[in-house]
Design a protein around this motif. Sequence first.
Motif, PDB file in Angstrom:
ATOM      1  N   TYR A  30       5.201   5.947   4.584  1.00 27.67           N
ATOM      2  CA  TYR A  30       4.873   4.539   4.829  1.00 27.67           C
ATOM      3  C   TYR A  30       5.248   4.138   6.259  1.00 27.67           C
ATOM      4  CZ  TYR A  30       3.838  -0.307   3.853  1.00 27.67           C
ATOM      5  OH  TYR A  30       3.257  -1.551   3.866  1.00 27.67           O
TER       6      TYR A  30
ATOM      7  N   ASN B  88       0.733  -4.576  -2.940  1.00 24.91           N
ATOM      8  CA  ASN B  88       1.059  -3.409  -2.130  1.00 24.91           C
ATOM      9  C   ASN B  88       2.023  -2.531  -2.933  1.00 24.91           C
ATOM     10  OD1 ASN B  88       2.190  -1.579  -0.326  1.00 24.91           O
ATOM     11  ND2 ASN B  88       2.086  -2.997   1.400  1.00 24.91           N
TER      12      ASN B  88
ATOM     13  N   ASP C  22       2.478   0.647  -2.180  1.00 26.42           N
ATOM     14  CA  ASP C  22       2.811   1.788  -1.332  1.00 26.42           C
ATOM     15  C   ASP C  22       4.111   1.574  -0.548  1.00 26.42           C
ATOM     16  OD1 ASP C  22       0.462   2.953  -2.139  1.00 26.42           O
ATOM     17  OD2 ASP C  22      -0.692   2.119  -0.459  1.00 26.42           O
TER      18      ASP C  22
ATOM     19  N   GLN D 199       2.058  -8.148  -0.016  1.00 25.96           N
ATOM     20  CA  GLN D 199       0.696  -8.099   0.528  1.00 25.96           C
ATOM     21  C   GLN D 199       0.329  -6.705   1.039  1.00 25.96           C
ATOM     22  OE1 GLN D 199      -1.431 -10.296   0.205  1.00 25.96           O
ATOM     23  NE2 GLN D 199      -0.428 -12.287   0.087  1.00 25.96           N
ATOM     24  N   PRO D 200      -0.914  -6.329   0.786  1.00 23.40           N
ATOM     25  CA  PRO D 200      -1.366  -5.066   1.371  1.00 23.40           C
ATOM     26  C   PRO D 200      -1.414  -5.195   2.895  1.00 23.40           C
ATOM     27  CG  PRO D 200      -3.144  -6.143   0.138  1.00 23.40           C
ATOM     28  CD  PRO D 200      -1.950  -7.023   0.040  1.00 23.40           C
TER      29      PRO D 200
END
Length: 410
Positions: free
Chosen positions: A278, A309, A311, A404-405
């Motif tokens: 990430y 999100n 990830d 949030q992505p």
Amino acid sequence: MSISRRQQLRLEKLARERQAKQEDPGSYVNQTPFRAVERYYKSRVPAPDYSKAIDPYEPNDQLMPVQLAHDLRDGCPFFGTAGQDTQKAYVLTTYPGLIVIPNPFSPAAQRHLIQQCLREYPKAPNVSNLHTHYHVPPAGLWPLFQDEANGTRPVDDPAYFVATKHADEDARDNVERKEQQNQQRTLAIPLKACDDAFNPGLTMVKADPAPSATVAAMNATQLLRRCRWVTLGYHYHWQTKTYHLDRAFPMPDLLSSVCASVVRSVQGVAGSNWRNTYDSSQYRAEAGVINYYQYRDTLMGHVDRSELNMDAPLVSISLGNACIFLIGGADRETEPSALYLRSGDIVVMTKPCRRSFHSVPRIIEDTLPEYLSASGTSDDAPDWRLFGEYMATTRININVRQVQPVHTRD
Ligand code: OGA
Ligand code: MN
């Protein structure tokens, strides 16, 4: 009232059966391997053997040492004291993606974080589980608790008991209440944070939960022990397990900076078959839950799947009494690993582990570090005594997520 000999024998037999059932995890129908371990650590009689848990301070073949990408003190002066290694961490060999950073905080930093969690973060506009049922004052309960402890708040003060919200409800028109109930019934349908293409469901109506009709009026000292969580940043709608994507308060700068520093430090950290890729420049601390655990409180197995999100690393900081933290796989069908977490320890759940079941089945009694106890004295926190008293039977967890992505930001 006396009972007959026959009744007594029957009661004794039932008690024996109950005990045997409790002691035999195999007797639970449909019990998953995750649940079995949860029960093991939750059990009071017999007490669990904590030495079976993985201890980040003891050598263990399920923990692999790794170097963090940066010293945690880079960019956030809040970490560490001279001589403390703030670049050391471990990855679990059993479940990919989980990183443990053994306490990188100084005692003063921990005291400061605890004071924020107890005195500052519960202030308006942030909300807690108590807000549904009680008129919590905008300054939170801590000032009242302080007054009660110092005896400067007389019991005959009209505001001694924190008012319940159902008292207002009782005064409300029946029709209005019926309407509200109807609305709630429709909302009982389980909803997702977003559709399968990860588009947020922004149009959904999310009614605030109704206050309970049965909660008792309590003083601040009693209520404070019943505070289970405070949310920060994006508001969370617990009934539907979704965020109000149109309602957010700013995250406290301190937590944003601590978490950003942690996320930067774990970039590139790898285990034998995974790597946390990430991009930490994309990281924002956008929502947080402060969990307050008293000795018998637990957080049962779950996956945090409300974030758009999934990830970004999730940063989780332990403060106060130690706990058993279980980390498992994508479902409850594999046996989880148990970690023994102490005050200051940080767990980072990076991508492969971000969708894994985890839980806190046990708070471990009498494990508050000496430097957090009520009798400790320190220049940084001259008013520590009350915080120490509250913390004597408490564990606090700061759990921070990016919601949030990445692509929605400019
Ligand atoms: C959570 C959580 C873990 C902990 O808040 O979602 O998993 O250590 N907390 O308390
Ligand atoms: Mn969680």
